[in-house]
Design an enzyme around this catalytic site. Structure first.
Site, PDB file in Angstrom:
ATOM      1  CD  GLU A  83      13.907  -2.430   0.381  1.00 12.44           C
ATOM      2  OE1 GLU A  83      13.878  -1.208   0.120  1.00 12.44           O
ATOM      3  OE2 GLU A  83      12.912  -3.151   0.313  1.00 12.44           O
ATOM      4  CB  CYS A 120      10.361  -5.128  -1.541  1.00 11.15           C
ATOM      5  SG  CYS A 120      10.249  -3.542  -0.715  1.00 11.15           S
ATOM      6  CG  HIS A 244       5.962  -5.791  -2.474  1.00 11.45           C
ATOM      7  ND1 HIS A 244       6.512  -5.987  -1.230  1.00 11.45           N
ATOM      8  CD2 HIS A 244       6.062  -4.460  -2.727  1.00 11.45           C
ATOM      9  CE1 HIS A 244       6.944  -4.823  -0.766  1.00 11.45           C
ATOM     10  NE2 HIS A 244       6.683  -3.880  -1.645  1.00 11.45           N
TER      11      HIS A 244
END
Ligand code: CAA
Length: 448
Positions: A83, A120, A244
């Site tokens: 990212e 993500c 995550h």
């Protein structure tokens, strides 16, 4: 059919650290426990002035190739998930391949290179791409390198500043893997959301509280979708649940919701009923508001039960260990959580081959993905080979004013070049950023 999965992993942390309770909290006028207990964070990793997504990714990849004795011709695919890309056209994988070609004989001329973007969750998507490429028989016996690399920095003063981090995870995806095999079954929860985004800007625009709700909603949908193909999940089906982890407190919330979902209509719910009652069902309430209030109360009680706490301590808490020391690595975060779980299994000397991990990935914008992984025979050797403890211990501990300086160096809008402040650590046997070339490309050297 042959199994496909993750054959090896290497992790590379940024070489600086910011101590949240002792350095960050006093400057913000906050109680240190907001960070340690509330968010669940101790330190965040930070890149030194000569580090960026390319150096961390290339260093992780080199460590992996060296350990596995690989040459470039054995890699047929390099995908980078990030990212934090600085180039809208040339993928970061080409920069990383260029670095690696400085130190290996041969090149990656015939490897397919790309860059994956979906916040993500992109790292998990890149693993998917590699999996499909191998399963389709298009790999010519070669393996794929998936590299998740991010400098997860927020604007100074943004509430997200507490959850920063920097690091890379390199993974080798191959047939007959040594570490984990990936399930065919997957579940998705995906919606157009405006919770966290970077529209042509370096640091994210974040609606923090909304982002947490979106994480939970998409994760629940992914779980339901997974169950629709794989059958109902039982608590005993998996040993760890690496999710995550933008910060450990987020996973704490997700774990409680997942637990409530998984035990509904099972014997465990009946066992708990004597202590805290059955879970509220919507049709038992006059309106949605009353139902949601009842759910909140039930969850508060559930959280404190011995049954839940025992499960959490065994299945979820161990996945958060590294994250609490390094912060959010965006695309790498779920893969760091997997490593934390596997390290816990080594520490507890578990007989672990054949056991299952329930893996939950998430990307803002937003999409969640759930799949399972089966631990393979070579897992222990792979996990014991990691040197992350040494890397963490060697990090330079930033003072507040040093943190301010190094944040400025990494901020594109600030006129502070990487050569304008002293580096905090001395590079050795690694790739470093050296400056810009004539077309504004970033340039790298290997330092012996
Ligand atoms: N002792 C113990 N706990 C304390 C405390 C104290 N003294 N002071 C505060 N806390 C607790 C709070 O109660 C809160 O916990 P609960 O949510 O369980 O109530 C926790 O510490 C955090 O406190 P605040 O909510 O007041 O913190 P904040 O408003 O400053 O920021 C945040 C929190 C919104 C998560 C912010 O850090 C942020 O915007 N982060 C970036 C966005 C993010 O990570 N979102 C996660 C989902 S999106 C995603 O996953 C993608 C991604 O990677 C970014």
């Amino acid at each position: 059919m042959t199994t496909v999965g993750i054959d090896a992993i290497e992790i590379r942390t940024g070489k600086l650290k910011l101590d949240l309770p002792n350095t960050f909290a006093p400057e913000k006028g906050d109680d240190p426990e907001k960070y340690t207990k509330g968010l669940g964070l101790q330190d965040s990793s930070f890149p030194d002035v000569y580090e960026d997504i390319v150096t961390m990714g290339a260093n992780a990849a080199k460590q992996l190739m060296d350990r596995k004795g690989l040459s470039p011709s054995e890699i047929g695919r390099i995908d980078v998930a990030t990212e934090s890309a600085f180039d809208h056209s040339k993928p970061v994988s080409t920069y990383i391949a260029g670095c690696l070609e400085q130190v290996y004989d041969g090149d990656f001329r015939h490897a397919n290179k790309g860059e994956r973007k979906f916040a993500c969750v992109a790292g998990t998507q890149a693993i998917d791409d590699a999996y499909n490429w191998i399963r389709a028989g298009r790999n010519r016996g070669r393996a794929a390198l998936v590299i998740c690399t991010d400098t997860a920095l927020y604007a100074r003063g943004d509430p997200g500043e507490a959850t920063q981090g920097a690091g890379a995870v390199a993974m080798l995806i191959d047939e007959d893997p040594d570490l984990v095999a990936l399930s065919d079954d997957q579940g998705y929860g995906s919606m157009d959301e405006t919770d966290f985004l970077k529209p042509n800007q370096q640091f994210p625009s974040v609606d923090g509280k909304r982002s947490m709700q979106v994480y939970l909603a998409r994760m629940r949908e992914a779980l339901e979708d997974y169950e629709s193909v794989a059958g109902k999940i039982e608590l005993d089906d998996f040993q760890y649940a690496p999710f995550h982890t933008p910060f450990p407190g987020m996973v704490r919330k997700a774990a409680l919701l997942a637990y409530r979902h998984v035990i509904r209509d099972t014997e465990r719910e009946e066992e708990l009923a004597e202590e805290i009652g059955r879970q509220p069902r919507e049709d038992e309430y006059e309106d949605r508001e009353a139902y949601e209030e009842a759910i909140r109360e039930h969850m508060d009680e559930l959280k404190d039960t011995e049954q839940y706490q025992t499960w959490y301590a065994k299945t979820v808490e161990p996945t958060l260990e590294l994250s609490s020391k390094v912060g959010n690595w965006y695309t790498g975060s779920v893969h760091v959580a997997r490593v934390s779980a596997l390290r816990d299994a080594v520490e507890k000397d578990l007989d672990f081959a054949g056991e299952t991990l329930l893996v939950g990935s998430y990307g803002s914008g937003a999409q969640a993905e759930i799949h399972t992984e089966t631990v393979q025979d070579g897992w222990r050797e792979e996990v014991e080979a990691l040197d992350i403890d040494e890397q963490l211990a060697a990090r330079y501990d930033l003072t507040w004013s040093e943190y301010e300086d190094v944040h400025d160096v990494h901020e594109y809008d600030e006129d502070v070049g990487h050569e304008m402040i002293e580096q905090f650590t001395t590079p050795s046997e690694e790739f470093v950023f050296t400056g810009w070339g004539r077309m504004n490309e970033r340039q790298y050297d290997y330092v012996e």
